[in-house]
Design an enzyme around this catalytic site. Structure first.
Site: not given
Ligand code: CP3
Length: 372
Positions: A42, A46, A55, A91, A173
């Site tokens: 990540r 954020r 964003r 994602d 999920y």
């Molecule tokens: O630089 C990076 O790694 C960003 C790219 C990335 C995102 N999601 C963008 C994102 C990657 C590699 C993911 C993978 C992802 N998505 C996983 C596996 C990674 C891990 O943490 O084990 C999972 C479980 C998801 C599903 C997902 N997406 C969740 C559970 C959430 C909410 C989490 C939260 O903190 O709120 C997301 C949202 C998400 N995907 C964000 C980002 C940057 C944050 C929300 C946003 O920008 O609004």
């Protein structure tokens, strides 16, 4: 493609960069490197003001689905942190849409699937023939690859990481409808597959098979577009006992790893809370295993007979500590790896919102400057 070769990089796809030139790719293959490569789970997220500025004007899904913006966010994070690899901004859940499963990201709640999968009939309705609708991710990878195609000042080629979810984590999920604490519904469907005569006994294997089909097609698009490595996120595999993982998840995951490697790239297989599962996860044949911060890197790697590369494993919350303590923890991990070929420095899980950016930059610098 030749699926029997032992070294995936020996059969690079037409457009893959020369792995000789990338210390990140070399480390994935346990080849010697001039210094330990570093990137962060990540790294675009954020905590980073540049990401929040983008964003402000776009939803998460808009960013993912607009190649120019996804590429920009990916590139900005990698350059700001001076890391050795860029993970494409996307994602895990994007493949749900072409499979016919609607979801959204709800602020403060994370992903929400409106009609979670609970029965065989629902699994049967999922589509596997529309993976090309995900090609916006490949378009973004092409732009990132073009941007990083000239070698950097030190002659190194920045690694481009594509990624997909693992069948268990994605299924969880789909079935729970969002994040979960106990995975009751997922395990219920999983266990039904071991119960002949259960009306949904075919649901779990069919879901695994359908995910496999879509994920291989999606990974293939990413590799074709220039991804040097594919990371498979099995973030929630740690919720499984060793027998459940072995019986219900290992076969499809092993097949996934094998088919992604057959595309000509190394595979990083990542999970959290997996200390006791690592020897079983190794059986997938992945080139690299992600380690979370709860394991001792030296001990875990020895336990894996050094037969795979390892990635990790700083506690992401340690990024909130003083820079002195952060240096100590970072160097402890580098010393535990002892310069052995096949260590990629990373966190044990993703950077969380509120993390001081300067501390992330500092850890990257410490790793770059460290000499065993
Ligand atoms: O630089 C990076 O790694 C960003 C790219 C990335 C995102 N999601 C963008 C994102 C990657 C590699 C993911 C993978 C992802 N998505 C996983 C596996 C990674 C891990 O943490 O084990 C999972 C479980 C998801 C599903 C997902 N997406 C969740 C559970 C959430 C909410 C989490 C939260 O903190 O709120 C997301 C949202 C998400 N995907 C964000 C980002 C940057 C944050 C929300 C946003 O920008 O609004």
């Amino acid at each position: 493609m030749n699926q029997t070769a032992s070294s995936p990089a020996s059969m690079t796809s037409g457009n893959a960069q020369d792995p000789q030139g990338s210390r990140f790719v070399r480390a994935c293959l346990r080849r010697p490197v001039d210094r330990t490569p570093v990137w962060f789970l990540r790294q675009a997220g954020r905590y980073m003001p540049e990401y929040m500025a983008v964003r402000k004007h776009h939803t998460l899904l808009d960013i993912c689905r607009t190649p120019e913006i996804a590429a920009e966010v990916t590139i900005t994070a990698a350059e700001r942190l001076e890391v050795d690899a860029a993970i494409i901004f996307a994602d895990l859940l994007l493949p749900f849409t072409p499979m016919g499963l609607d979801f959204e990201f709800v602020a403060g709640e994370g992903p929400v699937v409106h009609q979670p999968i609970r029965s065989l009939v629902q699994v049967q309705a999922l589509r596997t023939d529309r993976a090309e609708e995900l090609s916006y991710v490949a378009r973004a990878i092409e732009q990132v690859t073009a941007h990083f195609s000239p070698p950097r000042a030190d002659g190194d080629q920045l690694g481009i990481i594509g990624f997909i979810g693992a069948p268990f984590t994605l299924a969880s999920y789909m079935i729970e409808g969002g994040s979960s604490r106990n995975y009751v519904e997922s395990k219920r469907l999983m266990y039904a597959s071991a119960e002949p005569g259960h009306p949904d006994s075919a649901a779990w294997p069919l879901l695994q098979e359908k995910l496999l089909t879509v994920l291989v097609a999606y990974a293939s698009q990413q590799v074709e577009a220039g991804a040097d490595v594919i990371q498979i996120f099995d973030s929630w595999a740690g919720a499984l006992s060793i027998p459940d993982y072995t019986q219900f998840c290992l076969p499809a995951t092993t097949e996934l790893v094998r088919r992604v490697q057959a595309l000509g790239v190394p595979v990083i297989y990542f999970g959290v809370d997996t200390a006791s599962l690592l020897p079983t996860m190794r059986r997938t044949g992945a080139d690299v295993l992600g380690l979370d911060w709860r394991v001792d890197l030296a001990q875990a790697w020895r336990g894996l007979d050094y037969a795979v590369a390892v990635q990790g494993n700083l506690d992401p919350i340690a990024l909130f500590a003083s820079q002195d303590l952060l240096r100590t923890r970072t160097e402890e991990i580098l010393r535990a790896a002892a310069g052995r070929p096949g260590h990629i420095f990373n966190l044990g899980h993703g950077i969380v919102p509120g993390t001081p950016v300067e501390n992330v930059i500092e850890v990257a610098r410490i790793v770059r400057e460290f000499r065993a």
